[in-house]
Design an enzyme around this catalytic site. Structure first.
Site, PDB file in Angstrom:
ATOM      1  N   LEU A   1       0.858  -1.196   0.000  1.00 44.58           N
ATOM      2  CA  LEU A   1       0.000   0.000   0.000  1.00 44.58           C
ATOM      3  C   LEU A   1       0.882   1.231   0.000  1.00 44.58           C
ATOM      4  CD1 LEU A   1      -2.666  -0.139   2.882  1.00 44.58           C
ATOM      5  CD2 LEU A   1      -3.123  -0.195   0.421  1.00 44.58           C
ATOM      6  N   HIS A   2       0.692   2.132  -0.957  1.00 45.06           N
ATOM      7  CA  HIS A   2       1.441   3.387  -0.880  1.00 45.06           C
ATOM      8  C   HIS A   2       0.780   4.547  -1.603  1.00 45.06           C
ATOM      9  CE1 HIS A   2       2.647   2.215  -4.909  1.00 45.06           C
ATOM     10  NE2 HIS A   2       3.105   3.432  -5.099  1.00 45.06           N
ATOM     11  N   ARG A   3      -0.352   4.286  -2.315  1.00 45.10           N
ATOM     12  CA  ARG A   3      -0.978   5.381  -3.072  1.00 45.10           C
ATOM     13  C   ARG A   3      -1.496   6.454  -2.120  1.00 45.10           C
ATOM     14  NH1 ARG A   3       0.489   5.248  -7.581  1.00 45.10           N
ATOM     15  NH2 ARG A   3       0.690   3.161  -8.377  1.00 45.10           N
TER      16      ARG A   3
ATOM     17  N   ARG B   1       6.497   5.995   2.727  1.00 40.79           N
ATOM     18  CA  ARG B   1       5.381   6.947   2.862  1.00 40.79           C
ATOM     19  C   ARG B   1       4.308   6.375   3.803  1.00 40.79           C
ATOM     20  NH1 ARG B   1       2.043  10.411  -0.099  1.00 40.79           N
ATOM     21  NH2 ARG B   1       3.334  10.557  -1.934  1.00 40.79           N
TER      22      ARG B   1
END
Ligand code: UD1
Length: 367
Positions: free
Chosen positions: A202-204, A237
């Site tokens: 997950l990083h969006r 992030r």
């Protein structure tokens, strides 16, 4: 004389530039490599150069992190003098990150030909920073190489001459083919054998920048983890947002790892029962590996992974994720076939085209 100046900047670029550099060398096209430094951690950058045998960059801009404007502007500012001194016939950019657009824009303004590898993908979601980068890069590219046939229709809709577009397949899958045998078994990466597990990435910004969305996603992942252990190589992030939003306890019980190298990730995906992701590249890699993938986004710019591959678009809604996970557990998940030209030879197709195309590009492009 350097014919092609190749650009890479962020993690998803490295597995695309590796086979392109190798194919250019093999066909005798003189190339140099420039790293913008958008990603700079060992785990996000150096390890990929080592694992994939990418030549040491000839130029390094060391731009680092920043807002989109700062990062893009900084790449542009630092790229221009390098372009001026190298004077290549063409600049080759890959993918859709900020470095892709920044270097394409500098080259186009200086009358240097722009080649875009992985052109024409569209999510039709302009809130996604990568979508802006895709649309603008394609508009200023002279030669556009596509990974799937839907890309041509997207480009024609935007007024791009089909004569400039060539369907060559997926260079990232070239890298996958070349390295599958070297993939690190999951048990070694995890330090313990897990008979069955899921992988989550997950990083969006749309998933990880809003505290409520991120908390809801981590909650449903926690539920899944009680039925099937979930391995989470955590993007910087995402890690920093989890800490900032006070959500660290939501990671309890998950198999959290720092960002892993290419060969570790390949092994983790290959051996997984399923993959949950919001990455673009992982949707393609799971299709190539035949592993079911649940994409935690509302849209995808890679529709062939759904039409032909193992990908299912689920979105970020916890109920939908729960239901899709239940289906995979019940029936083993979606099977698929390998899309056309995802055969390990895309970069050689690109190099062969360039061999004929470069000598025809004389002087500054007409305005
Ligand atoms: C970028 C790409 C995205 C790609 C992703 C893969 C754009 C618009 N986005 O997003 O398309 O899917 O890379 O990772 O170009 N950071 C580190 N170390 C690093 C790099 C970043 O700690 O080596 C941290 C920094 O806090 C930084 C944050 O990660 O602010 C985000 O990095 P950035 O390059 O801005 O975007 P990504 O989210 O990685």
């Amino acid at each position: 004389m350097t014919q092609v100046l190749c650009v890479a900047g962020a993690r998803p670029n490295f597995m695309k530039i590796a086979p392109v550099m190798a194919a250019l060398a093999e066909t005798g096209i003189a190339a140099q490599l420039l790293h913008t430094g958008q990603h700079y951690d060992t785990a996000m950058s150096d390890s990929f150069f080592a694992d994939l045998g990418i030549p040491r960059p000839d130029h390094h801009l060391e731009v680092g992190s920043g807002s989109h404007a700062v990062q893009t502007a900084e790449v542009m500012r630092r790229f221009e003098p390098v372009l001026g001194s190298v004077q290549p016939q063409a600049v080759l950019v890959v993918g859709d990150v900020n470095s892709t657009l920044a270097c394409a824009l500098v080259a186009a303004k200086r009358g240097v030909r722009v080649i875009h590898v992985e052109a024409g993908l569209r999510s039709y979601d302009r809130s996604m920073p990568e979508e802006i980068n895709r649309v603008l890069t394609d508009q200023i590219s002279d030669l556009l190489f596509t990974t799937e046939k839907s890309a041509l229709a997207n480009l024609q809709r935007e007024g791009i001459d089909p004569a400039r577009v060539e369907f060559v397949g997926n260079v990232m899958i070239d890298t996958l083919h070349r390295n599958l045998e070297r993939a690190v078994p999951a048990s070694r990466t995890l330090g313990t054998p897990l008979p069955q597990y899921a992988v989550l990435t997950l990083h969006r910004p749309s998933n990880v920048d809003d505290p409520a969305t991120l908390a809801a996603l981590l909650d449903v992942v926690g539920e899944i983890n009680r039925r099937l252990p979930v391995v989470v190589p955590l993007h910087p992030r995402t890690r920093s947002n989890i800490e900032k939003f006070g959500l660290a306890t939501r990671l309890d019980g998950l198999h959290v790892l720092p960002p892993v190298g290419y060969l570790e990730m390949l092994g983790l995906m290959r051996d997984a029962r399923l993959v949950l992701t919001d990455s673009g590249g992982i949707q393609e890699e799971t299709t190539a590996l035949g592993v079911p993938c649940l994409t935690l986004r509302e849209n995808t710019e890679r529709p062939i992974t759904i039409a032909e591959g193992t990908n299912t678009l689920v979105g970020p809604d916890p109920a939908a994720i729960r239901a899709a996970f239940g289906e995979v557990m019940a029936d083993g998940g979606k099977s698929g076939r390998i899309p056309e030209y995802w055969d390990g030879r895309a970069a050689m197709r690109i190099a062969h085209t360039l061999k004929g195309w470069l000598p025809m590009q004389k002087g500054i492009r007409a305005a």
